[in-house]
Every structure is written in C-alpha cells, then in structure tokens.
Design a protein around this motif. Structure first.
Motif, PDB file in Angstrom:
ATOM      1  N   SER A 106     -38.476  63.054  75.252  1.00  0.00           N
ATOM      2  CA  SER A 106     -38.537  62.314  74.274  1.00  0.00           C
ATOM      3  C   SER A 106     -39.965  62.130  73.689  1.00  0.00           C
ATOM      4  O   SER A 106     -40.769  61.888  74.592  1.00  0.00           O
ATOM      5  CB  SER A 106     -38.119  60.854  74.425  1.00  0.00           C
ATOM      6  N   ILE A 107     -40.204  62.112  72.368  1.00  0.00           N
ATOM      7  CA  ILE A 107     -41.506  62.357  71.874  1.00  0.00           C
ATOM      8  C   ILE A 107     -41.658  61.025  70.674  1.00  0.00           C
ATOM      9  O   ILE A 107     -40.825  60.974  69.970  1.00  0.00           O
ATOM     10  CB  ILE A 107     -41.649  63.565  71.161  1.00  0.00           C
ATOM     11  N   TYR A 108     -42.822  60.433  70.715  1.00  0.00           N
ATOM     12  CA  TYR A 108     -43.152  59.305  69.782  1.00  0.00           C
ATOM     13  C   TYR A 108     -44.362  59.769  69.351  1.00  0.00           C
ATOM     14  O   TYR A 108     -45.294  59.582  69.774  1.00  0.00           O
ATOM     15  CB  TYR A 108     -42.960  57.821  70.858  1.00  0.00           C
ATOM     16  N   GLY A 109     -44.320  59.689  68.049  1.00  0.00           N
ATOM     17  CA  GLY A 109     -45.505  60.129  67.183  1.00  0.00           C
ATOM     18  C   GLY A 109     -46.061  58.948  66.205  1.00  0.00           C
ATOM     19  O   GLY A 109     -45.084  58.317  65.855  1.00  0.00           O
TER      20      GLY A 109
ATOM     21  N   LEU B 293     -33.719  68.865  69.427  1.00  0.00           N
ATOM     22  CA  LEU B 293     -32.440  68.292  69.064  1.00  0.00           C
ATOM     23  C   LEU B 293     -32.501  67.253  67.906  1.00  0.00           C
ATOM     24  O   LEU B 293     -33.450  66.594  67.996  1.00  0.00           O
ATOM     25  CB  LEU B 293     -31.663  68.015  70.292  1.00  0.00           C
ATOM     26  N   ASP B 294     -31.463  67.479  67.197  1.00  0.00           N
ATOM     27  CA  ASP B 294     -31.357  66.233  66.348  1.00  0.00           C
ATOM     28  C   ASP B 294     -30.961  64.904  67.075  1.00  0.00           C
ATOM     29  O   ASP B 294     -29.739  64.699  67.590  1.00  0.00           O
ATOM     30  CB  ASP B 294     -30.252  66.570  65.127  1.00  0.00           C
TER      31      ASP B 294
ATOM     32  N   PHE C  67     -39.365  72.491  58.329  1.00  0.00           N
ATOM     33  CA  PHE C  67     -38.480  72.067  59.277  1.00  0.00           C
ATOM     34  C   PHE C  67     -38.756  70.718  59.966  1.00  0.00           C
ATOM     35  O   PHE C  67     -39.895  70.997  61.149  1.00  0.00           O
ATOM     36  CB  PHE C  67     -38.053  73.009  60.151  1.00  0.00           C
ATOM     37  N   HIS C  68     -38.096  69.662  59.767  1.00  0.00           N
ATOM     38  CA  HIS C  68     -38.719  68.391  60.688  1.00  0.00           C
ATOM     39  C   HIS C  68     -37.895  68.300  61.980  1.00  0.00           C
ATOM     40  O   HIS C  68     -36.611  68.350  61.910  1.00  0.00           O
ATOM     41  CB  HIS C  68     -38.155  67.262  59.713  1.00  0.00           C
ATOM     42  N   ARG C  69     -38.615  68.607  62.938  1.00  0.00           N
ATOM     43  CA  ARG C  69     -38.234  68.621  64.544  1.00  0.00           C
ATOM     44  C   ARG C  69     -37.733  67.165  64.894  1.00  0.00           C
ATOM     45  O   ARG C  69     -37.935  66.936  66.395  1.00  0.00           O
ATOM     46  CB  ARG C  69     -39.115  69.300  65.280  1.00  0.00           C
TER      47      ARG C  69
ATOM     48  N   THR D 281     -35.711  56.887  57.786  1.00  0.00           N
ATOM     49  CA  THR D 281     -36.269  57.248  56.437  1.00  0.00           C
ATOM     50  C   THR D 281     -36.511  58.753  56.139  1.00  0.00           C
ATOM     51  O   THR D 281     -36.819  59.111  55.172  1.00  0.00           O
ATOM     52  CB  THR D 281     -37.878  56.719  56.492  1.00  0.00           C
ATOM     53  N   SER D 282     -36.291  59.510  57.363  1.00  0.00           N
ATOM     54  CA  SER D 282     -36.462  61.049  57.276  1.00  0.00           C
ATOM     55  C   SER D 282     -35.778  61.590  58.041  1.00  0.00           C
ATOM     56  O   SER D 282     -36.065  61.309  59.535  1.00  0.00           O
ATOM     57  CB  SER D 282     -37.977  61.585  56.851  1.00  0.00           C
ATOM     58  N   GLY D 283     -34.547  62.465  58.061  1.00  0.00           N
ATOM     59  CA  GLY D 283     -33.744  63.087  58.882  1.00  0.00           C
ATOM     60  C   GLY D 283     -34.311  64.480  59.732  1.00  0.00           C
ATOM     61  O   GLY D 283     -35.474  64.934  59.376  1.00  0.00           O
ATOM     62  N   PHE D 284     -33.646  64.950  60.673  1.00  0.00           N
ATOM     63  CA  PHE D 284     -34.065  66.117  61.016  1.00  0.00           C
ATOM     64  C   PHE D 284     -33.576  67.188  60.273  1.00  0.00           C
ATOM     65  O   PHE D 284     -32.783  67.277  59.663  1.00  0.00           O
ATOM     66  CB  PHE D 284     -33.106  66.122  62.616  1.00  0.00           C
ATOM     67  N   GLY D 285     -34.599  68.467  60.390  1.00  0.00           N
ATOM     68  CA  GLY D 285     -34.085  69.547  59.485  1.00  0.00           C
ATOM     69  C   GLY D 285     -34.774  69.917  58.680  1.00  0.00           C
ATOM     70  O   GLY D 285     -35.843  69.133  58.265  1.00  0.00           O
ATOM     71  N   PRO D 286     -34.291  70.879  57.884  1.00  0.00           N
ATOM     72  CA  PRO D 286     -35.117  71.319  56.575  1.00  0.00           C
ATOM     73  C   PRO D 286     -35.308  70.038  55.715  1.00  0.00           C
ATOM     74  O   PRO D 286     -34.604  69.225  55.312  1.00  0.00           O
ATOM     75  CB  PRO D 286     -34.307  72.093  55.855  1.00  0.00           C
ATOM     76  N   ARG D 287     -36.706  70.165  54.869  1.00  0.00           N
ATOM     77  CA  ARG D 287     -36.997  69.005  54.069  1.00  0.00           C
ATOM     78  C   ARG D 287     -38.169  69.521  53.175  1.00  0.00           C
ATOM     79  O   ARG D 287     -39.014  70.726  53.679  1.00  0.00           O
ATOM     80  CB  ARG D 287     -37.295  67.913  54.659  1.00  0.00           C
ATOM     81  N   ILE D 288     -38.809  68.839  52.503  1.00  0.00           N
ATOM     82  CA  ILE D 288     -39.880  68.895  51.575  1.00  0.00           C
ATOM     83  C   ILE D 288     -40.778  68.006  52.157  1.00  0.00           C
ATOM     84  O   ILE D 288     -40.691  66.988  52.410  1.00  0.00           O
ATOM     85  CB  ILE D 288     -39.778  68.686  50.090  1.00  0.00           C
TER      86      ILE D 288
END
Length: 149
Positions: free
Chosen positions: A88-91, A135-136, A45-47, A29-36
């Motif tokens: 690995s991170i789970y939020g 990492l993506d 920046f979505h990590r 629903t939302s990818g890695f990297g720059p976003r609003i």
C-alpha cells in the motif's frame, strides 16, 4: 474485526485480514486509470485514487512493514508498506511518522495528509501494488467501508 476479501486479481484470495480505511472519511476526488492530469493538463494514467483530506490522520489499511518512505518529486512525502505480495502506498503527506523497517498494525497512524509533491490541493493519494502491478483500490476501500457499517 476481520473481513474476508476475495478477488482483487488474487491479492486477497482466501486471506482473512484486519483492515481499516486510511482516512476517517472516504471521498474519492480522482479515480484510478486514464485521466487528464490536473497539473500537467495532458493525458495520464493514474495508478491510485485521490481521497479528500486536509491535515487528516492517515492510517495503514493492514498490518505490515514499512518498505520505504521519504520524498518523491511526484508523490511528495510518501510511505510504502509491504503486506507480503501486496504493497500500500500513501502519497502527498505533510509528514510521515514512521521509519523504514518498522512493523505496523492495521490502523496505525503513519502520517498527516497534505499537499507535498505534484498536486493542486491537499489530498491523500492511495495506491495498491500487487507483485509490482498497480490495482484499482476502489473495490478494496469500499469493501472496508461497507464492513464497518
């Protein structure tokens, strides 16, 4: 099942590991990297990636040791698992079902997805960090999904 993962900036170079998806379905629903940012409504920046999930069982993608878990104002209820140099991170979990220091096999249920922390809706935030660098995780997740077919 073993899957040979090569690449990911060396994270899995020449390593064969049993890997599983963190959820039964894989909808980004939302990818890695720059976003609003959906809450702050400004550049961010979505990590990691956000995966569609509502009260779904969340599984560890590989065997590893729980390095930390708890509550963070942004990630909400979270679990971090060390797989050597990779983490690995789970939020945004409703709750976690593991404790720091616990050893987990791949596919172990670690919690239930939810809406904790800074979110607009229930989902799973999944991230990979290799030697401190995010990492993506998209290639990693799709490699797992394709190996399961």
């Amino acid at each position: 099942m073993g899957l040979l993962l090569i690449g990911m900036q060396g994270a899995f170079c020449h390593a064969q590991r049993q890997v599983v998806l963190p959820l039964d379905s894989l909808v980004v629903t939302s990818g890695f990297g720059p976003r609003i940012h959906p809450v702050l409504r400004k550049g961010d920046f979505h990590r990691g990636v956000d995966l569609r999930a509502k009260q779904s069982a969340v599984k560890t993608v590989m065997a590893g040791r729980v390095s930390s878990c708890g509550y963070n104002p942004i990630l909400g209820n979270f679990v971090c698992i060390s797989h050597g140099k990779l983490e690995s991170i789970y939020g945004h979990l409703s709750f976690a079902m593991v404790s720091p220091g616990e050893w987990l096999e791949a596919g172990k249920v670690i919690g239930v997805s939810g809406n904790s922390g800074r979110t607009t809706a229930a989902h799973l935030h999944f991230a990979l960090r290799y030697q401190g660098i995010f990492l993506d995780p998209i290639q990693f997740l799709f490699a797992i999904r394709n190996s399961e077919r």
